[in-house]
Scaffold this motif. Structure first.
Motif, PDB file in Angstrom:
ATOM      1  N   TRP A 427       0.805  -1.227   0.000  1.00  0.00           N
ATOM      2  CA  TRP A 427       0.000   0.000   0.000  1.00  0.00           C
ATOM      3  C   TRP A 427       0.835   1.272   0.000  1.00  0.00           C
ATOM      4  O   TRP A 427       0.288   2.370  -0.041  1.00  0.00           O
ATOM      5  CB  TRP A 427      -0.934  -0.005   1.208  1.00  0.00           C
ATOM      6  CG  TRP A 427      -2.080  -0.965   1.077  1.00  0.00           C
ATOM      7  CD1 TRP A 427      -2.245  -1.934   0.131  1.00  0.00           C
ATOM      8  CD2 TRP A 427      -3.223  -1.042   1.928  1.00  0.00           C
ATOM      9  NE1 TRP A 427      -3.421  -2.614   0.344  1.00  0.00           N
ATOM     10  CE2 TRP A 427      -4.045  -2.086   1.440  1.00  0.00           C
ATOM     11  CE3 TRP A 427      -3.642  -0.348   3.051  1.00  0.00           C
ATOM     12  CZ2 TRP A 427      -5.254  -2.437   2.031  1.00  0.00           C
ATOM     13  CZ3 TRP A 427      -4.843  -0.697   3.657  1.00  0.00           C
ATOM     14  CH2 TRP A 427      -5.649  -1.729   3.152  1.00  0.00           C
ATOM     15  N   GLY A 428       2.144   1.149   0.090  1.00  0.00           N
ATOM     16  CA  GLY A 428       2.991   2.340   0.078  1.00  0.00           C
ATOM     17  C   GLY A 428       2.937   3.128   1.369  1.00  0.00           C
ATOM     18  O   GLY A 428       2.993   4.362   1.350  1.00  0.00           O
ATOM     19  N   LEU A 429       2.869   2.431   2.510  1.00  0.00           N
ATOM     20  CA  LEU A 429       2.849   3.101   3.814  1.00  0.00           C
ATOM     21  C   LEU A 429       4.189   2.916   4.509  1.00  0.00           C
ATOM     22  O   LEU A 429       4.742   1.804   4.529  1.00  0.00           O
ATOM     23  CB  LEU A 429       1.754   2.515   4.709  1.00  0.00           C
ATOM     24  CG  LEU A 429       0.312   2.885   4.391  1.00  0.00           C
ATOM     25  CD1 LEU A 429      -0.626   2.093   5.294  1.00  0.00           C
ATOM     26  CD2 LEU A 429       0.087   4.381   4.595  1.00  0.00           C
ATOM     27  N   PRO A 430       4.743   3.965   5.110  1.00  0.00           N
ATOM     28  CA  PRO A 430       5.944   3.786   5.919  1.00  0.00           C
ATOM     29  C   PRO A 430       5.610   2.960   7.156  1.00  0.00           C
ATOM     30  O   PRO A 430       4.441   2.835   7.530  1.00  0.00           O
ATOM     31  CB  PRO A 430       6.342   5.216   6.288  1.00  0.00           C
ATOM     32  CG  PRO A 430       5.049   5.981   6.263  1.00  0.00           C
ATOM     33  CD  PRO A 430       4.238   5.354   5.161  1.00  0.00           C
ATOM     34  N   ALA A 431       6.630   2.409   7.794  1.00  0.00           N
ATOM     35  CA  ALA A 431       6.399   1.585   8.975  1.00  0.00           C
ATOM     36  C   ALA A 431       7.219   2.092  10.149  1.00  0.00           C
ATOM     37  O   ALA A 431       8.358   2.556   9.991  1.00  0.00           O
ATOM     38  CB  ALA A 431       6.739   0.129   8.687  1.00  0.00           C
TER      39      ALA A 431
END
Length: 589
Positions: A427-431
């Motif tokens: 989803w293209g989310l940083p972690a």
């Protein structure tokens, strides 16, 4: 005087007026025909017809004068009546009325009595008002060869699925909602064609697809296509949906078996209500396979599917499920937030390093108020995963749970963490990872669970993670487990930092002392003296691994004030640049 001329080549079909006829503006003066299409030539204003210069059947080349019209006030002449009889519009309105929930009142009332909503009610709740465009609404079950057409139109609207696109909070989204009122939500020929069409449309721009999954599997009595197939195993919907690159969010309520369960299972994120029952085979399939007679409510109830990890997010009902979906679809949007006092973070970790604490309290204090959405809470208890916002920016959050096995990572926790990293990557989310672990769980019983393969998934997920990653070591950061929490090693995150309470080591300090100094300790005969020496060695090794000392060896990047954690995280993520979906998929487990 107005001269009306032929606009193009044609044949004069009708001349309903004669010289001296009084006409109102808009009255038909002459009709021409070309290629079976008739064209009305109307009066541009009130007046009296002068000369009529053509006759019926006369061929026109274009430009010839047809008649003249003298402007005049006309009295006693009725205005041109508007055309009111439009049978095609009447038919259209009648067919569209059959798509409304009110067209199946008994089935709708039955759902409401069970506390369930209709497919259209869910669609209306999901999408922004007025934004939904429906695809394939007029489809019916492929049973025309044996059933009355009018009854099919009434009883099988849309062939049991509503498909379309619109916006959710301004974000373009596609959705497919199975209508359980139609043949118990079974999947028919046109049902699948509608799905394929919507998946293809959504795939052009990698739109998120929301699937409301309910009902059984394939429909065996679609007679119209029964003679051209044996089993229908070449249906493409399942493969097309599984390979869709955009986010896939599934919502299950009521009975969700067989084909609908398979589609629900390949979703990136699976949301289900407390009244859901999800299984790869319903009662009929179970009985047909000689496996006994069971009730539908005995197959995959929500409490079972929460514990085994099939359900990512459990909600009370469909309204809560849709609200959660809208929040999740809004993750790419950065929100405005107020500054928060981070001083409370300074005291959440007990001063006594042997005392456990509630990691969820750390998370809710660190994140923007009300922003944390936890996933798979009932599964893999040793790992906490979910979406959160810090300073308005959304991210995936992965944390150890010190209240379970002291934060040690077992097979279920590793599976949960690995799949969550895959989801954020897709989803293209940083972690953000919050590390407090003594490492991977070990022991003979643990290895019976396939521990080696399961925990290795964390390394694989971290190695392939293509988004910015920030790791904060809150307390324990020991061994391979701590490395896995940092994406494979403390050098992997764009920032790896620790609170002053942090401590690191190749393995748990007590265990390291027992192994490393076994012979030395065994040589001490007096038990009290041996224990005192053991404690001295522990303190010595602990001092070496404390955050302030370890950072001086550049084992990680920084030691930070807990009160400044939010700002540190945001600055690190801003410096890391934009994120983009990886194009890879999270596996089903």
């Amino acid at each position: 005087m107005t001269v009306l001329r032929a606009e193009s080549a044609a044949v004069v079909a009708e001349v309903p007026v004669t010289a001296g006829t009084k006409v109102r503006a808009g009255t038909v003066l002459l009709v021409t025909e070309l290629m079976k299409m008739r064209h009305d030539i109307r009066a541009p204003h009130d007046g009296i017809v002068g000369q009529v210069r053509v006759t019926v059947g006369q061929e026109l080349l274009g430009g010839e004068p047809l008649l003249t019209l003298d402007p005049a006030k006309v009295e006693g002449v009725a205005e041109m009546a508007a055309e009111t009889a439009r049978p095609e519009l009447t038919d259209f309105e009648a067919r569209m009325a059959l798509l409304k929930d009110s067209a199946l009142p008994e089935a709708t009332a039955k759902r409401h009595a069970k506390g369930l909503r209709t497919a259209r009610e869910n669609i209306a709740d999901l999408f922004d008002v007025g934004s939904f465009t429906e695809y394939g609404a007029l489809a019916i079950a492929a049973q025309r060869s044996r059933r009355d057409l009018a009854k099919l139109q009434t009883q099988t609207p849309g062939d049991g699925i509503i498909c379309g696109t619109g916006t959710v909070g301004g974000r373009p989204v596609a959705a497919m909602a199975v209508d359980y009122r139609v043949l118990a939500g079974t999947q028919g020929y046109y049902h699948h064609k509608k799905m394929d069409r919507l998946i293809e449309v959504a795939g052009r721009d990698a739109l998120p697809i929301v699937l409301f999954a309910e009902g059984g599997g394939g429909r065996p009595n679609d007679y119209d296509v029964g003679q051209v197939m044996a089993a229908g195993l070449n249906i493409t919907s399942f493969r097309h949906f599984a390979t869709h690159k955009g986010p896939k969010i599934g919502i299950a309520a009521g009975y969700c078996f067989a084909g609908n369960a398979a589609l629900f299972g390949v979703c990136d994120l699976r949301i289900a209500t407390e009244q859901s029952f999800v299984g790869m085979g319903g009662p009929a399939m179970i009985e047909g396979g000689g496996l006994g007679v069971v009730k539908a409510t005995e197959v995959g109830p929500s409490e079972v599917q929460v514990k085994n990890g099939v359900i990512d997010l459990l909600t009370g009902d469909e309204a809560e499920a849709v609200a959660a979906t809208r929040r999740i679809l809004a993750l790419p949007q950065e929100l405005e937030t107020q500054e928060m006092d981070g001083n409370a973070l300074r005291t959440l970790i007990p001063a006594d390093r042997t005392r456990a604490y509630d990691m969820r309290q750390v998370i809710t204090t660190l994140a923007d108020p009300g922003s944390f959405t936890e996933l798979r809470r009932g599964f893999g208890t040793g790992m906490i995963t979910g979406f959160a916002r810090i300073g308005g920016r959304a991210m995936g959050l992965l944390a150890n749970n010190p209240l379970h096995l002291g934060g040690a990572i077992d097979a279920a926790a590793a599976d949960k963490g690995a799949r969550f990293l895959q989801l954020c990557d897709a989803w293209g989310l940083p972690a953000l990872t919050l590390c407090d672990t003594p490492g991977f769980m070990v022991g003979p019983e643990v290895e019976k669970t396939g521990q080696v393969a399961h925990v290795s998934r964390l390394f694989l997920a971290g190695a392939h993670f293509a988004q910015p990653l920030v790791t904060v070591i809150l307390r324990k950061g020991y061994g391979l487990g701590a490395m896995a929490m940092a994406g494979g090693g403390f050098d992997r995150p764009c920032l790896c930092c620790a609170w002053p309470s942090g401590e690191i080591g190749a393995m748990g300090i007590e265990g390291a002392v027992r192994l490393g100094y076994r012979d030395h300790l065994a040589a001490i005969a007096d038990e009290q003296a041996r224990q005192a020496e053991f404690q001295r060695l522990v303190e010595e090794m602990l001092e070496r691994g404390r955050a302030l000392n370890a950072a001086s060896f550049l084992e990680f990047d920084a030691v930070i004030d807990p009160a400044e954690t939010r700002g540190v995280i945001l600055r690190a993520l801003r410096a890391a640049g934009p994120t983009r979906p990886s194009g890879r998929y999270p596996d089903a487990w």
